[in-house]
Motif scaffolding. Structure first.
Motif, PDB file in Angstrom:
ATOM      1  N   ILE A  27      -1.529   0.028   3.870  1.00 15.00           N
ATOM      2  CA  ILE A  27      -1.229  -0.518   5.203  1.00 15.00           C
ATOM      3  C   ILE A  27      -0.121   0.338   5.805  1.00 15.00           C
ATOM      4  O   ILE A  27       0.996   0.369   5.285  1.00 15.00           O
ATOM      5  CB  ILE A  27      -0.808  -1.998   5.123  1.00 15.00           C
ATOM      6  CG1 ILE A  27      -1.911  -2.815   4.431  1.00 15.00           C
ATOM      7  CG2 ILE A  27      -0.505  -2.547   6.516  1.00 15.00           C
ATOM      8  CD1 ILE A  27      -1.538  -4.281   4.197  1.00 15.00           C
ATOM      9  N   ILE A  31       3.854   8.869   7.787  1.00 16.32           N
ATOM     10  CA  ILE A  31       3.752   9.930   6.778  1.00 16.32           C
ATOM     11  C   ILE A  31       3.718   9.348   5.358  1.00 16.32           C
ATOM     12  O   ILE A  31       3.034   9.899   4.484  1.00 16.32           O
ATOM     13  CB  ILE A  31       4.891  10.963   6.943  1.00 16.32           C
ATOM     14  CG1 ILE A  31       4.519  12.251   6.202  1.00 16.32           C
ATOM     15  CG2 ILE A  31       6.245  10.420   6.490  1.00 16.32           C
ATOM     16  CD1 ILE A  31       5.211  13.479   6.674  1.00 16.32           C
ATOM     17  N   GLN A  53      -1.123   0.945  15.100  1.00 16.54           N
ATOM     18  CA  GLN A  53      -0.972   1.689  16.367  1.00 16.54           C
ATOM     19  C   GLN A  53      -1.784   2.980  16.196  1.00 16.54           C
ATOM     20  O   GLN A  53      -2.846   2.962  15.610  1.00 16.54           O
ATOM     21  CB  GLN A  53       0.490   1.990  16.626  1.00 16.54           C
ATOM     22  CG  GLN A  53       1.420   0.782  16.506  1.00 16.54           C
ATOM     23  CD  GLN A  53       2.863   1.168  16.756  1.00 16.54           C
ATOM     24  OE1 GLN A  53       3.279   1.278  17.900  1.00 16.54           O
ATOM     25  NE2 GLN A  53       3.610   1.395  15.699  1.00 16.54           N
ATOM     26  N   ARG A  62       9.055  10.167  15.611  1.00 11.69           N
ATOM     27  CA  ARG A  62      10.303   9.923  16.347  1.00 11.69           C
ATOM     28  C   ARG A  62      11.525  10.438  15.589  1.00 11.69           C
ATOM     29  O   ARG A  62      12.626   9.955  15.779  1.00 11.69           O
ATOM     30  CB  ARG A  62      10.454   8.407  16.569  1.00 11.69           C
ATOM     31  CG  ARG A  62       9.329   7.803  17.390  1.00 11.69           C
ATOM     32  CD  ARG A  62       9.251   6.300  17.118  1.00 11.69           C
ATOM     33  NE  ARG A  62       8.180   5.651  17.842  1.00 11.69           N
ATOM     34  CZ  ARG A  62       8.299   5.118  19.049  1.00 11.69           C
ATOM     35  NH1 ARG A  62       9.433   5.172  19.679  1.00 11.69           N
ATOM     36  NH2 ARG A  62       7.271   4.534  19.623  1.00 11.69           N
ATOM     37  N   THR A  64      14.006  13.709  13.785  1.00 13.13           N
ATOM     38  CA  THR A  64      14.626  14.945  14.287  1.00 13.13           C
ATOM     39  C   THR A  64      13.683  16.139  14.098  1.00 13.13           C
ATOM     40  O   THR A  64      13.970  17.253  14.517  1.00 13.13           O
ATOM     41  CB  THR A  64      15.995  15.176  13.586  1.00 13.13           C
ATOM     42  OG1 THR A  64      16.772  13.985  13.737  1.00 13.13           O
ATOM     43  CG2 THR A  64      16.772  16.320  14.164  1.00 13.13           C
ATOM     44  N   LYS A  65      12.553  15.901  13.468  1.00 16.05           N
ATOM     45  CA  LYS A  65      11.497  16.902  13.309  1.00 16.05           C
ATOM     46  C   LYS A  65      11.967  18.078  12.451  1.00 16.05           C
ATOM     47  O   LYS A  65      11.695  19.238  12.755  1.00 16.05           O
ATOM     48  CB  LYS A  65      10.951  17.357  14.669  1.00 16.05           C
ATOM     49  CG  LYS A  65      10.521  16.154  15.524  1.00 16.05           C
ATOM     50  CD  LYS A  65       9.900  16.520  16.842  1.00 16.05           C
ATOM     51  CE  LYS A  65       9.767  15.324  17.764  1.00 16.05           C
ATOM     52  NZ  LYS A  65       8.933  14.217  17.308  1.00 16.05           N
ATOM     53  N   LEU A  66      12.696  17.739  11.397  1.00 14.66           N
ATOM     54  CA  LEU A  66      13.135  18.764  10.448  1.00 14.66           C
ATOM     55  C   LEU A  66      12.621  18.418   9.061  1.00 14.66           C
ATOM     56  O   LEU A  66      12.655  17.249   8.665  1.00 14.66           O
ATOM     57  CB  LEU A  66      14.657  18.821  10.381  1.00 14.66           C
ATOM     58  CG  LEU A  66      15.382  19.388  11.596  1.00 14.66           C
ATOM     59  CD1 LEU A  66      16.887  19.252  11.408  1.00 14.66           C
ATOM     60  CD2 LEU A  66      15.010  20.858  11.818  1.00 14.66           C
ATOM     61  N   HIS A  68      13.997  18.812   5.898  1.00 15.69           N
ATOM     62  CA  HIS A  68      15.327  19.211   5.427  1.00 15.69           C
ATOM     63  C   HIS A  68      15.797  18.387   4.241  1.00 15.69           C
ATOM     64  O   HIS A  68      15.307  17.296   3.991  1.00 15.69           O
ATOM     65  CB  HIS A  68      16.357  19.176   6.566  1.00 15.69           C
ATOM     66  CG  HIS A  68      16.717  17.805   7.049  1.00 15.69           C
ATOM     67  ND1 HIS A  68      17.956  17.506   7.543  1.00 15.69           N
ATOM     68  CD2 HIS A  68      16.000  16.668   7.122  1.00 15.69           C
ATOM     69  CE1 HIS A  68      17.983  16.226   7.898  1.00 15.69           C
ATOM     70  NE2 HIS A  68      16.830  15.703   7.665  1.00 15.69           N
ATOM     71  N   ALA A 196      -3.247  -5.185   9.836  1.00 12.02           N
ATOM     72  CA  ALA A 196      -3.310  -6.186   8.759  1.00 12.02           C
ATOM     73  C   ALA A 196      -2.590  -7.414   9.285  1.00 12.02           C
ATOM     74  O   ALA A 196      -1.373  -7.391   9.471  1.00 12.02           O
ATOM     75  CB  ALA A 196      -2.624  -5.662   7.509  1.00 12.02           C
ATOM     76  N   PRO A 234       9.304   0.558   9.384  1.00 13.79           N
ATOM     77  CA  PRO A 234      10.234  -0.484   9.847  1.00 13.79           C
ATOM     78  C   PRO A 234       9.645  -1.890   9.808  1.00 13.79           C
ATOM     79  O   PRO A 234      10.367  -2.864   9.974  1.00 13.79           O
ATOM     80  CB  PRO A 234      10.542  -0.083  11.294  1.00 13.79           C
ATOM     81  CG  PRO A 234       9.975   1.266  11.483  1.00 13.79           C
ATOM     82  CD  PRO A 234       9.000   1.555  10.404  1.00 13.79           C
ATOM     83  N   LEU A 239       5.588  -7.621   6.428  1.00 10.00           N
ATOM     84  CA  LEU A 239       4.507  -7.863   5.459  1.00 10.00           C
ATOM     85  C   LEU A 239       5.041  -8.553   4.203  1.00 10.00           C
ATOM     86  O   LEU A 239       4.357  -9.383   3.609  1.00 10.00           O
ATOM     87  CB  LEU A 239       3.801  -6.551   5.099  1.00 10.00           C
ATOM     88  CG  LEU A 239       2.792  -6.076   6.149  1.00 10.00           C
ATOM     89  CD1 LEU A 239       2.376  -4.637   5.904  1.00 10.00           C
ATOM     90  CD2 LEU A 239       1.549  -6.962   6.169  1.00 10.00           C
ATOM     91  N   GLY A 375      12.185   3.159   3.180  1.00  8.00           N
ATOM     92  CA  GLY A 375      13.282   4.131   3.151  1.00  8.00           C
ATOM     93  C   GLY A 375      12.737   5.536   3.002  1.00  8.00           C
ATOM     94  O   GLY A 375      11.569   5.795   3.291  1.00  8.00           O
ATOM     95  N   GLY A 376      13.578   6.453   2.545  1.00  8.25           N
ATOM     96  CA  GLY A 376      13.130   7.823   2.293  1.00  8.25           C
ATOM     97  C   GLY A 376      13.164   8.682   3.530  1.00  8.25           C
ATOM     98  O   GLY A 376      13.718   8.320   4.565  1.00  8.25           O
ATOM     99  N   LYS A 377      12.544   9.852   3.409  1.00  8.34           N
ATOM    100  CA  LYS A 377      12.558  10.865   4.465  1.00  8.34           C
ATOM    101  C   LYS A 377      11.146  11.386   4.646  1.00  8.34           C
ATOM    102  O   LYS A 377      10.345  11.371   3.719  1.00  8.34           O
ATOM    103  CB  LYS A 377      13.421  12.069   4.056  1.00  8.34           C
ATOM    104  CG  LYS A 377      14.792  11.789   3.577  1.00  8.34           C
ATOM    105  CD  LYS A 377      15.809  11.684   4.658  1.00  8.34           C
ATOM    106  CE  LYS A 377      15.849  12.861   5.581  1.00  8.34           C
ATOM    107  NZ  LYS A 377      16.478  12.490   6.855  1.00  8.34           N
TER     108      LYS A 377
END
Ligand SMILES: Cc1cc2nc3c(=O)[nH]c(=O)nc-3n(C[C@H](O)[C@H](O)[C@H](O)COP(=O)(O)OP(=O)(O)OC[C@H]3O[C@@H](n4cnc5c(N)ncnc54)[C@H](O)[C@@H]3O)c2cc1C
Length: 554
Positions: A27, A31, A53, A62, A64-66, A68, A196, A234, A239, A375-377
């Motif tokens: 669900i 990324i 969506q 949304r 910083t598009k890095l 890194h 869902a 977020p 859920l 969380g995470g990147k």
């Protein structure tokens, strides 16, 4: 034969997902979810993914598009995180060199700033070591004169020198899409605009799927699966709440805003990562496609999760930060062409401020067996996926190790990072032979990587239809490719997540929105109500990108 990922055949994926019991239902099509679906499909698990969506419409378009390692997390002694994510940069780059490119980042050292010469030098060296940085990309230290040669717009007063090191620039939404497309090509069944609404349980109280609503047609149905992963970013806690398992740690959302300014007003050639004057937070200024983007903020958020907006306060904060570090520019609100706002799904820790909370990912497994990951990147998506799929594969009895470090993503078949430049040259020539000017051809090659061959094929065969809909051939081919092979369902999907033009070329959106809507309405057989709704959505998002929330709502 690679299965098309087509908006026109969305229904077939929905039908297929209802017909079998999947090994895994994911669900969330950001990324994190896309990465999990790819890893699971590669290991042979029958996998479905639903996104309420568009793919990447949550946090994954949304950022910083890095790509890194998170240099600043060293300040919080997050050594393990920096090491893992830092090493991932090279893998993401190699597997998708068309959407990832090295970007030298300058870290100015200011009198009274957070970092001095010694701490910058030691910090960057530690970063190189932890992240296993290639020799030619290791940090170096610059004196004031060389710093100003690289970034002449920088504040001279108090400048002592700088450190310079490599990060990677990406298009977060396109990176997510390329992962999603690769997953689909390898067997994942995935649809956007599919929510869902609740979870399904067996008599023992174990989760066995989800009750799902197709938001395009309004139909509801069940999808059954042996394991369900909540990768809702977020919305992860929503859920968990439905599952009755939201206890212990929970999400803490903070908003981050970026502004986009034309290079004619902010002619930055060198990316800079600098301290703000007011609160010492770190802000990026990055050149991209004729624009410079600056951000980000980091403030607690408790509004509507789907639509965080730039406020007047966000705008003023970022402009003040930029005007302090680049004082000759005297940037004003009218210089801001576009913007975006995103929410960090951080995991709440008692007694820590927003900027201090760890960016580490965490997994929660509820009594019902629902697996939630938060969380995470962006950068660490593959490792997060590996941890989840290791667990799910074991549960459903599928053997095999994670191999996604070697899997080239859709569009990335360009001969590796070493082959990229010659691939680009060759394909730009093909585009020019088809009648494009160099800039247009280059734009398509950069956007689609090895899939540009398909985009050029569309251009070659369908010239009459482009003329009929009053579109240049390059736009027509992009749009058709988006509809037929990237599940572009709405005009906003196209202008935001497929082309990033809502942020980096808003004039182009204004110029072509009518033609794009007309063509999509024709191909997807929209009712007039649907057409109105999608047009209204695009207009609204354009207004919020260009103006602070208070002005749009006034
Ligand atoms: C301002 C900012 C800057 C950042 N910069 C960077 C950076 O430069 N580099 C980096 O590596 N990371 C960065 N990050 C972090 C990174 O963007 C996130 O970690 C990542 O995008 C999270 O992805 P996700 O898939 O977990 O969440 P999301 O992308 O939000 O995806 C979750 C998806 O789940 C869907 N969903 C929710 N509920 C349901 C439901 N009931 N049914 C179906 N679908 C549902 C949502 O619509 C959403 O699309 C940044 C984050 C922010 C906010």
């Amino acid at each position: 034969m690679v299965k098309p990922f087509s908006a026109i055949q969305r229904n077939t994926y929905l039908d297929e997902m209802q017909q079998e019991e999947l090994d895994l239902l994911v669900i969330g099509g950001g990324i994190t979810g896309a990465g999990i679906a790819l890893d699971a499909s590669v290991r042979g698990l029958s996998t479905g993914l639903i996104e309420m969506q568009d793919f990447a419409a949550g946090t994954s378009s949304r950022s910083t598009k890095l790509v890194h390692g998170g240099l600043r997390y060293l300040k919080q002694f997050e050594v393990k995180l920096v090491a893992e994510v830092g090493k991932e940069r090279a893998i993401v780059y190699e597997n998708a060199p068309h959407v990832t490119s090295p970007e030298w980042m300058l870290l100015p050292i200011m009198k009274g700033g957070t970092f001095g010469k010694l701490s910058t030098s030691v910090g960057l060296k530690a970063y190189d070591k932890l992240a296993g940085v290639k020799r030619n990309e290791r940090r170096s230290m610059l004196n004031k004169k060389t710093t100003l040669e690289k970034a002449p717009l920088l504040r001279k007063e108090g400048l002592k020198g700088s450190g310079i090191y490599v990060e990677y620039k990406t298009d977060d939404a396109r990176l997510t899409l390329e992962i999603m497309k690769e997953a689909v090509h390898r067997g994942t069944k995935a649809t956007n605009y599919t929510k869902a609404e609740s979870l399904l349980y067996n008599e023992a109280g174990k989760v066995i799927g989800a009750k799902v609503k197709d938001l395009v047609t309004g139909k509801t149905f069940d999808i059954k699966a042996k394991r369900v992963v909540n990768a809702a970013g977020p919305w992860v806690d929503d859920l968990r709440e439905i599952d009755g398992s939201k206890k212990g740690k929970f999400l803490y959302l903070t908003k981050g805003v970026h502004l986009v300014i034309d290079q004619s007003r902010f002619p930055l050639k060198q990316a800079v990562y600098f301290d703000t004057e007011d609160d010492g937070r770190m802000v990026f200024a990055i050149p991209r496609d004729g624009k410079t983007y600056v951000g980000t903020t980091d403030t607690y958020y408790d509004g509507r999760i789907a639509s965080p907006r730039m406020t007047q306060e966000d705008l003023d904060y970022i402009l003040d930060a930029a005007n302090y570090m680049f004082p000759s520019l005297k940037l004003e609100e009218k210089d801001v062409e576009s913007s975006w706002a995103g929410l960090r799904p951080l995991i709440h820790e008692e007694g820590k401020s927003a900027s201090e909370i760890s960016r580490k990912d965490e997994t929660f497994i509820s009594d019902s067996g629902l697996i939630s990951i938060a969380g995470g990147k962006l950068t660490g998506y593959r490792k997060m996926a590996q941890r989840i799929v290791d667990m799910v594969a074991k549960d459903v009895g599928v053997k095999g190790k994670c191999t996604t470090d070697k899997i080239v993503l859709s569009g990335g078949d360009v001969g590796g990072s070493n082959g990229l430049e010659s691939f680009k040259k060759e394909q730009i020539k093909v585009g020019m032979d088809l009648g494009l000017d160099k800039k247009e051809a280059e734009k398509l090659v950069k956007l689609y990587g090895s899939n540009v061959k398909r985009v050029f094929e569309i251009m070659e065969t369908s010239g009459e239809e482009a003329k009929h809909f009053h579109m240049p051939k390059s736009l027509y081919a992009s749009l058709v490719y988006g509809l037929e092979e990237e599940m572009t369902t709405t005009p906003l999907d196209f202008f935001n997540r497929r082309t990033a033009s809502l942020f980096f070329d808003i004039h182009w959106v204004k110029e072509w929105k009518v033609q794009v809507v007309n063509y999509m309405a024709y191909r997807l057989h929209w009712t007039s109500e649907q057409r109105d709704r999608y047009v209204e959505e695009l207009e609204r998002e354009m207004a919020y990108a260009m103006n602070p929330e208070e002005k749009v709502n006034a």
